[in-house]
Design a protein around this motif. Structure first.
Motif, PDB file in Angstrom:
ATOM      1  N   MET A   1       0.884  -1.210   0.048  1.00 30.33           N
ATOM      2  CA  MET A   1       0.121   0.041   0.096  1.00 30.33           C
ATOM      3  C   MET A   1       0.818   1.379  -0.066  1.00 30.33           C
ATOM      4  O   MET A   1       1.855   1.357   0.606  1.00 30.33           O
ATOM      5  N   GLN A   2       0.339   2.243  -0.857  1.00 29.89           N
ATOM      6  CA  GLN A   2       1.202   3.405  -0.882  1.00 29.89           C
ATOM      7  C   GLN A   2       0.406   4.560   0.039  1.00 29.89           C
ATOM      8  O   GLN A   2      -0.660   4.600  -0.028  1.00 29.89           O
ATOM      9  N   THR A  14      -3.462   4.020  -0.271  1.00 28.28           N
ATOM     10  CA  THR A  14      -4.213   3.314  -1.385  1.00 28.28           C
ATOM     11  C   THR A  14      -4.484   1.770  -0.870  1.00 28.28           C
ATOM     12  O   THR A  14      -3.767   1.280   0.133  1.00 28.28           O
ATOM     13  N   THR A  15      -5.306   1.067  -1.649  1.00 28.94           N
ATOM     14  CA  THR A  15      -5.719  -0.181  -1.677  1.00 28.94           C
ATOM     15  C   THR A  15      -5.562  -1.019  -2.878  1.00 28.94           C
ATOM     16  O   THR A  15      -5.231  -0.331  -3.837  1.00 28.94           O
ATOM     17  N   SER A  16      -5.585  -2.315  -2.775  1.00 33.11           N
ATOM     18  CA  SER A  16      -5.527  -3.009  -4.054  1.00 33.11           C
ATOM     19  C   SER A  16      -7.031  -2.979  -4.875  1.00 33.11           C
ATOM     20  O   SER A  16      -7.198  -3.313  -5.871  1.00 33.11           O
ATOM     21  N   GLU A  17      -8.008  -2.273  -4.045  1.00 31.19           N
ATOM     22  CA  GLU A  17      -9.265  -2.146  -4.668  1.00 31.19           C
ATOM     23  C   GLU A  17      -9.314  -0.827  -5.369  1.00 31.19           C
ATOM     24  O   GLU A  17      -9.243   0.259  -4.710  1.00 31.19           O
ATOM     25  N   GLU A  18      -9.854  -0.974  -6.506  1.00 32.17           N
ATOM     26  CA  GLU A  18     -10.343   0.515  -7.199  1.00 32.17           C
ATOM     27  C   GLU A  18     -11.116   1.234  -6.570  1.00 32.17           C
ATOM     28  O   GLU A  18     -12.309   0.923  -6.063  1.00 32.17           O
TER      29      GLU A  18
END
Ligand code: UDP
Length: 247
Positions: A1-2, A14-18
């Motif tokens: 995650m950024q 951020t997450t892996s989910e749009e």
């Protein structure tokens, strides 16, 4: 995650989910535009729980927000929005900057709620702005401005009720909003960092205890949380998993 952003009391990842982000509640508190700063073990979890309860309470009363869920003690999953660069303050009782600006004593009850707008810019110290600044400097459209005002007043009514059942008077609070898919959602957080709450004896149950060195902040926020879950057990998160140390 950024890490997308780190502010005074929260960081956003951020997450892996749009379209989904995580906001992590930190243990730090600041006041007077970050001139006063301190760490408080437990504050992040308390504000995460309180804000999660408030967002779910408001959602059940028709107020759309960026809130998705509370996966652990420190994190809130939220919808990614484009933050509107305006802080919306609503007031029921004179306190803080309204007292300074007008000379009215703290504690005077207003005959109707006052809504104020501030330009969200730390370097400028979040100056107060008017409807004209907002429209003409393109911070929000006329329609959006009307929506912000209407939502702030609706949220005020709901929060007055919420806190009344906890034995607390809602003095004032600050809201932020975001745009997504042509809609306006309540964003950021609602916690004792962003509201003034007074108990029946006039004790401050919010960040003023830190701003003015009145009482222990974590003890105060713990009491607010305890009063909230006693009044609304259906919104209590109960045991939550520990937050991962690093995101
Ligand atoms: N507030 C906030 N963030 C800010 C400024 C204000 O959450 O950057 C909240 C504050 O906690 C209070 C309300 O907005 O509940 C009104 O604050 P005021 O204008 O009186 O300013 P202050 O006295 O906090 O400087």
């Amino acid at each position: 995650m950024q890490k997308l952003y780190e502010g005074k009391a929260k960081a956003v990842y951020t997450t892996s989910e749009e379209g989904v982000l995580v906001q992590r509640f930190k243990d730090s508190a600041t006041a007077f535009n970050a001139e006063k700063k301190a760490e408080f073990g437990g504050k992040g979890e308390l504000n995460n729980r309180i804000a999660g309860i408030v967002f779910r309470y408001l959602a059940d009363r028709g107020i759309p927000s960026h809130y998705i869920e509370t996966p652990n003690t420190r994190d809130m999953r939220i919808r990614a929005v484009e933050i509107i660069q305006i802080e919306v303050v609503a007031r029921n009782i004179v306190a803080g900057s309204l007292s300074k600006r007008t000379g009215l004593d703290e504690g005077v009850r207003l005959s109707a709620p006052i809504v104020e707008f501030y330009y969200k810019d730390d370097d400028l110290g979040d100056p107060m702005i008017t409807d004209d600044h907002i429209r003409i400097l393109n911070l929000a459209t006329e329609d959006e401005l009307a929506t912000l005002r209407r939502m702030a007043l609706e949220i005020n009514e709901h929060l007055i009720e919420l806190w009344k059942k906890c034995g607390l008077d809602l003095v004032d609070f600050k809201l932020e909003f975001g745009r997504v898919d042509g809609k306006i959602l309540l964003a950021d957080e609602i916690s004792p960092d962003t509201q003034r709450l007074w108990d029946a004896d006039g004790n401050r149950m919010d960040k003023d205890v830190f701003r003015r060195d009145l009482a222990d902040l974590v003890e105060t926020y713990s009491r607010v949380h305890a009063q909230l879950i006693a009044a609304y057990p259906e919104y209590d998160f109960g045991t939550l998993p520990e937050a991962p140390a690093e995101r």
